[in-house]
Enzyme design. Structure first.
Site, PDB file in Angstrom:
ATOM      1  N   ASN A 112       0.886  -1.025   0.067  1.00 62.09           N
ATOM      2  CA  ASN A 112       0.039   0.003   0.141  1.00 62.09           C
ATOM      3  C   ASN A 112       0.802   1.258  -0.023  1.00 62.09           C
ATOM      4  OD1 ASN A 112      -1.740   2.172   0.497  1.00 62.09           O
ATOM      5  ND2 ASN A 112      -2.273   1.223   2.452  1.00 62.09           N
ATOM      6  N   LYS A 172       0.128   4.226  -0.377  1.00 66.24           N
ATOM      7  CA  LYS A 172      -0.595   5.603   0.265  1.00 66.24           C
ATOM      8  C   LYS A 172      -0.246   6.589  -0.746  1.00 66.24           C
ATOM      9  CE  LYS A 172      -0.127   3.419   4.512  1.00 66.24           C
ATOM     10  NZ  LYS A 172      -0.303   3.667   6.067  1.00 66.24           N
ATOM     11  N   HIS A 193      -9.685   1.390   4.784  1.00 60.16           N
ATOM     12  CA  HIS A 193      -8.387   1.167   5.887  1.00 60.16           C
ATOM     13  C   HIS A 193      -8.504   2.269   6.691  1.00 60.16           C
ATOM     14  CE1 HIS A 193      -4.234   2.824   6.421  1.00 60.16           C
ATOM     15  NE2 HIS A 193      -3.863   1.512   6.037  1.00 60.16           N
ATOM     16  N   GLU A 218      -6.897   4.661   7.814  1.00 57.11           N
ATOM     17  CA  GLU A 218      -6.506   6.169   7.412  1.00 57.11           C
ATOM     18  C   GLU A 218      -7.739   6.847   6.627  1.00 57.11           C
ATOM     19  OE1 GLU A 218      -2.980   5.384   5.455  1.00 57.11           O
ATOM     20  OE2 GLU A 218      -1.790   5.319   7.407  1.00 57.11           O
ATOM     21  N   GLU A 250      -5.588  -4.733  10.819  1.00 62.23           N
ATOM     22  CA  GLU A 250      -4.625  -3.635  10.841  1.00 62.23           C
ATOM     23  C   GLU A 250      -4.838  -3.091  12.305  1.00 62.23           C
ATOM     24  OE1 GLU A 250      -2.559  -2.661   7.049  1.00 62.23           O
ATOM     25  OE2 GLU A 250      -4.169  -1.336   7.258  1.00 62.23           O
ATOM     26  N   GLY A 282       2.477   2.438  10.664  1.00 59.44           N
ATOM     27  CA  GLY A 282       3.460   3.255  10.632  1.00 59.44           C
ATOM     28  C   GLY A 282       4.112   3.960  12.197  1.00 59.44           C
ATOM     29  N   SER A 327       3.359  -1.880  10.383  1.00 58.90           N
ATOM     30  CA  SER A 327       4.786  -1.705  10.694  1.00 58.90           C
ATOM     31  C   SER A 327       5.525  -3.328  10.301  1.00 58.90           C
ATOM     32  CB  SER A 327       5.053  -1.490  12.009  1.00 58.90           C
ATOM     33  OG  SER A 327       4.695  -0.083  12.260  1.00 58.90           O
TER      34      SER A 327
HETATM   35  P1  PGA Z   1       2.805   0.498   7.562  1.00 56.48           P
HETATM   36  O1  PGA Z   1       1.337   0.617   7.091  1.00 56.48           O
HETATM   37  O2  PGA Z   1       3.345  -0.905   7.286  1.00 56.48           O
HETATM   38  O3  PGA Z   1       3.456   1.704   7.165  1.00 56.48           O
HETATM   39  O4  PGA Z   1       2.557   0.541   9.115  1.00 56.48           O
HETATM   40  C1  PGA Z   1       0.518  -0.506   6.758  1.00 56.48           C
HETATM   41  C2  PGA Z   1      -0.773   0.063   6.278  1.00 56.48           C
HETATM   42  O5  PGA Z   1      -1.322   1.134   6.712  1.00 56.48           O
HETATM   43  O6  PGA Z   1      -1.552  -0.670   5.282  1.00 56.48           O
END
Ligand code: PGA
Length: 253
Positions: A8, A10, A100, A102, A170, A176, A214
């Site tokens: 992903n 983003k 997601h 976010e 998640e 992140g 992460s």
């Molecule tokens: P990350 O994000 O691997 O940077 O923690 C995972 C995600 O949001 O799908």
């Protein structure tokens, strides 16, 4: 069941960097296939929508799938700035991430909206990657199981089938941040998700459930070996060719 590693991206990448990264991944995968040095999981790249065509062009003919990060719940209409699942299918996507955290946070997306988006993805002949996960406060309050149950009931369309649905667990606090749950915590939630899906839709054993939050080259083997984990949804580390490759090759198919 084949494992799945989804990157992903983003809101990252330019035309030039997307081409380089996608070509790098495609070349490593082709090299591995040519040398017959073991099978690989299914690999999906989810760039920002304007980069879909350049990434699609860079991986064409290789064993790399294209995915989108979101879609609108309708097929078409007056929705400025949105993209339909039907159009994403035309652009070569096979997967669409929906719900997601976010998007749930930044855009106020509810379980009900996520479910309608997942239905639109399925209706377009694509596979939704439906994200669920608790916040840090919810984990501290001991309500993780209740949150997952609510999100699964609200976000997964009634007619979903295991073979054409992917769930990504998640934890919001792991995205992140460099922090991950313990293997036991991941296994607990994955087994809960599988049981919930089985109860509501059947064939839970055939459902692919990804862990996300992460995941990096350094922890991928441990996370991907956890019981009930069928792959990973990778954010930051999917932007680094070497790190993403370590994750891909750590997936026990
Ligand atoms: P990350 O994000 O691997 O940077 O923690 C995972 C995600 O949001 O799908």
């Amino acid at each position: 069941m084949n494992g799945l590693i989804a990157g992903n991206w983003k809101m990252n990448g330019t035309l030039a960097s997307a081409r380089t990264l996608a070509q790098g991944i495609a070349e490593r995968i082709s090299g591995r296939v040519a040398k017959s040095t073991g099978s690989l999981p299914e690999v999906v790249l989810c760039p920002p929508a304007p980069l879909l065509s350049v990434v699609g062009g860079s991986v064409a003919g290789r064993s790399v799938m294209l995915g989108a990060q979101d879609c609108h719940q309708d097929v078409k209409g007056a929705h400025t700035g949105d993209v339909s699942a039907v159009l994403l299918a035309e652009c070569g996507c096979r997967y669409v991430i929906v719900g997601h955290s976010e998007r749930r946070t930044d855009h106020g997306e509810t379980d009900d909206l996520v479910r309608r988006k997942a239905s639109a993805v399925r209706d377009a002949g694509l596979i939704p990657i439906i994200c669920v996960g608790e916040t840090e406060k919810e984990r501290d309050q001991g309500v993780t199981a209740a949150v997952i149950a609510r999100q699964m009931a609200g976000s997964v369309p009634r007619q979903s089938q295991a073979a054409t649905t992917v769930i990504a667990y998640e934890p919001v606090w792991a995205i992140g941040t460099g922090r991950t749950p313990t293997v036991a915590e991941i296994e607990d939630v994955h087994s809960q998700i599988r049981a919930l899906f089985d109860g509501a839709h059947g064939h839970g054993a055939a459902l692919r459930i990804l862990y996300g939050g992460s995941v990096k080259g350094s922890n991928a083997s441990q996370v991907l070996a956890a019981k009930g984990v069928n792959g990973a949804l990778v954010g930051g580390a999917s932007l680094d060719l070497d790190d993403f490759w370590r994750i891909i090759t750590a997936c026990p198919i």
